[in-house]
Write a protein that holds these residues in place. Structure first.
Motif, mmCIF file in Angstrom:
data_model
loop_
_atom_site.group_PDB
_atom_site.id
_atom_site.type_symbol
_atom_site.label_atom_id
_atom_site.label_comp_id
_atom_site.label_asym_id
_atom_site.label_seq_id
_atom_site.Cartn_x
_atom_site.Cartn_y
_atom_site.Cartn_z
ATOM 1 N N MET A 88 -11.551 7.981 -3.471
ATOM 2 C CA MET A 88 -10.612 7.155 -2.715
ATOM 3 C C MET A 88 -10.525 5.748 -3.291
ATOM 4 N N ARG A 89 -11.628 5.244 -3.742
ATOM 5 C CA ARG A 89 -11.624 3.899 -4.318
ATOM 6 C C ARG A 89 -10.697 3.839 -5.529
ATOM 7 N N LEU A 90 -10.706 4.880 -6.336
ATOM 8 C CA LEU A 90 -9.788 4.944 -7.478
ATOM 9 C C LEU A 90 -8.341 4.992 -7.002
ATOM 10 N N TRP A 91 -8.079 5.807 -5.973
ATOM 11 C CA TRP A 91 -6.714 5.915 -5.454
ATOM 12 C C TRP A 91 -6.215 4.574 -4.935
ATOM 13 N N TYR A 92 -7.060 3.893 -4.166
ATOM 14 C CA TYR A 92 -6.629 2.625 -3.572
ATOM 15 C C TYR A 92 -6.501 1.531 -4.623
ATOM 16 N N ASN A 93 -7.366 1.553 -5.624
ATOM 17 C CA ASN A 93 -7.229 0.584 -6.705
ATOM 18 C C ASN A 93 -5.960 0.833 -7.510
ATOM 19 N N ASP A 94 -5.509 2.084 -7.509
ATOM 20 C CA ASP A 94 -4.299 2.446 -8.245
ATOM 21 C C ASP A 94 -3.057 2.000 -7.483
ATOM 22 N N ASP A 95 -2.731 2.686 -6.381
ATOM 23 C CA ASP A 95 -1.493 2.359 -5.677
ATOM 24 C C ASP A 95 -1.568 2.441 -4.160
ATOM 25 N N LEU A 96 -2.669 2.951 -3.608
ATOM 26 C CA LEU A 96 -2.696 3.161 -2.159
ATOM 27 C C LEU A 96 -2.902 1.878 -1.365
ATOM 28 N N THR A 97 -3.524 0.874 -1.960
ATOM 29 C CA THR A 97 -3.622 -0.404 -1.256
ATOM 30 C C THR A 97 -2.229 -0.969 -0.998
ATOM 31 N N VAL A 98 -1.387 -0.921 -2.011
ATOM 32 C CA VAL A 98 -0.010 -1.399 -1.856
ATOM 33 C C VAL A 98 0.738 -0.557 -0.828
ATOM 34 N N ALA A 99 0.537 0.761 -0.879
ATOM 35 C CA ALA A 99 1.201 1.652 0.081
ATOM 36 C C ALA A 99 0.761 1.343 1.503
ATOM 37 N N CYS A 100 -0.520 1.086 1.677
ATOM 38 C CA CYS A 100 -1.053 0.757 2.996
ATOM 39 C C CYS A 100 -0.451 -0.549 3.512
ATOM 40 N N ILE A 101 -0.441 -1.557 2.663
ATOM 41 C CA ILE A 101 0.142 -2.851 3.047
ATOM 42 C C ILE A 101 1.617 -2.696 3.394
ATOM 43 N N ASP A 102 2.352 -1.944 2.595
ATOM 44 C CA ASP A 102 3.788 -1.766 2.835
ATOM 45 C C ASP A 102 4.047 -1.114 4.195
ATOM 46 N N GLU A 103 3.248 -0.111 4.557
ATOM 47 C CA GLU A 103 3.472 0.590 5.829
ATOM 48 C C GLU A 103 3.169 -0.316 7.017
ATOM 49 N N ILE A 104 2.082 -1.066 6.942
ATOM 50 C CA ILE A 104 1.738 -1.959 8.051
ATOM 51 C C ILE A 104 2.739 -3.107 8.144
ATOM 52 N N MET A 105 3.157 -3.627 6.992
ATOM 53 C CA MET A 105 4.142 -4.710 7.012
ATOM 54 C C MET A 105 5.483 -4.231 7.557
ATOM 55 N N ALA A 106 5.824 -2.978 7.328
ATOM 56 C CA ALA A 106 7.062 -2.439 7.891
ATOM 57 C C ALA A 106 7.008 -2.478 9.419
ATOM 58 N N LEU A 107 5.852 -2.155 10.000
ATOM 59 C CA LEU A 107 5.689 -2.241 11.451
ATOM 60 C C LEU A 107 5.794 -3.686 11.920
ATOM 61 N N VAL A 108 5.124 -4.585 11.226
ATOM 62 C CA VAL A 108 5.128 -5.998 11.585
ATOM 63 C C VAL A 108 6.554 -6.565 11.552
ATOM 64 N N ASN A 109 7.287 -6.230 10.511
ATOM 65 C CA ASN A 109 8.667 -6.709 10.401
ATOM 66 C C ASN A 109 9.559 -6.106 11.482
ATOM 67 N N GLU A 110 9.334 -4.843 11.785
ATOM 68 C CA GLU A 110 10.136 -4.193 12.833
ATOM 69 C C GLU A 110 9.894 -4.854 14.183
ATOM 70 N N LEU A 111 8.644 -5.178 14.481
ATOM 71 C CA LEU A 111 8.327 -5.832 15.767
ATOM 72 C C LEU A 111 8.965 -7.207 15.838
ATOM 73 N N ASN A 112 8.977 -7.923 14.729
ATOM 74 C CA ASN A 112 9.605 -9.244 14.714
ATOM 75 C C ASN A 112 11.110 -9.136 14.922
ATOM 76 N N ASN A 113 11.720 -8.127 14.298
ATOM 77 C CA ASN A 113 13.166 -7.927 14.474
ATOM 78 C C ASN A 113 13.499 -7.555 15.918
ATOM 79 N N ASP A 114 12.666 -6.692 16.506
ATOM 80 C CA ASP A 114 12.895 -6.297 17.902
ATOM 81 C C ASP A 114 12.783 -7.498 18.822
ATOM 82 N N ASP A 115 11.798 -8.362 18.554
ATOM 83 C CA ASP A 115 11.608 -9.527 19.391
ATOM 84 C C ASP A 115 12.769 -10.497 19.252
ATOM 85 N N ALA A 116 13.311 -10.603 18.046
ATOM 86 C CA ALA A 116 14.439 -11.516 17.804
ATOM 87 C C ALA A 116 15.677 -11.050 18.547
#
Length: 214
Positions: free
Chosen positions: A185-213
């Motif tokens: 898993m460490r190899l996977w996350y060092n490769d591209d999964l850290t970015v994938a994880c950040i992107d998915e959580i940020m998508a939620l964060v942005n959606e909540l901000n848009n809903d609130d606006a």
């Protein structure tokens, strides 16, 4: 229907969790070092940093984790990095071995943690607004990890069997398999999964901000 939880009760449910530094003390030197190294390795894009640093909405994050799963070692440092970038996001970590009754009062009424905990993969991130209404949840890993994990589990069929046992007869084999999966898993996350994880959580964060606006 929204169930309103008394503010003091909600605060208690939140503060019953631990900070990242407090949670690290649960582990021995090897796992603490890995959590620290994973934390240091997380890189957050400039766009995500800007979004989080200026995020206008107060959010409370509770990350429900299992202490002995490789996913926790991979995902927790990422969630910590994101949370600390925003002055309006506060994070607490709660182990599945803790008393979850207070958290159970906060999560969606469709979820009973006492009943479903054995059936859900951890870690699991619950996101609440400033009035302690659950706004989103995410976990246990980015979608891009699922196929790779399935392939690994297929080639290591003893892992899930041993993890499911309350008192495994072969702890050395389980420990070795956990170490192998963690390294993979460490190899996977060092490769591209850290970015994938950040992107998915940020998508939620942005959606909540848009809903609130709106």
């Amino acid at each position: 229907m929204t169930i309103h939880i008394p503010y003091n009760e909600a605060i208690f449910a939140f503060t019953a969790g631990e900070t990242f530094r407090e949670y690290m003390l649960r582990f021995g030197p090897t796992q603490r070092l890995m959590l620290s190294q994973r934390y240091d390795a997380v890189r957050v894009s400039t766009d995500a940093q800007s979004t989080l640093s200026t995020y206008p909405v107060w959010l409370y994050w509770v990350l429900l984790v299992s202490d002995d799963t490789p996913d926790t070692l991979m995902v927790l440092p990422i969630v910590q990095r994101l949370a600390e970038l925003s002055p309006r996001i506060d994070l607490r970590i709660l182990s599945d071995e803790a008393d979850l009754s207070a958290l159970n009062t906060l999560v969606d009424e469709e979820i009973d943690l006492a009943e479903v905990l054995a059936d859900i993969d951890l870690p699991h991130l619950f996101i609440f607004d400033e009035e302690w209404n659950q706004q989103a949840q995410w976990g246990p890993r980015p979608e891009a990890a699922e196929e790779r994990l399935e392939q690994w589990l297929t080639s290591h069929p003893d892992y899930e069997h041993l993890m499911a046992e309350d008192d495994t007869e072969d702890p050395d084999q389980l420990e070795q398999l956990i170490a192998e999966l963690t390294a993979q898993m460490r190899l996977w996350y060092n490769d591209d999964l850290t970015v994938a994880c950040i992107d998915e959580i940020m998508a939620l964060v942005n959606e909540l901000n848009n809903d609130d606006a709106e």
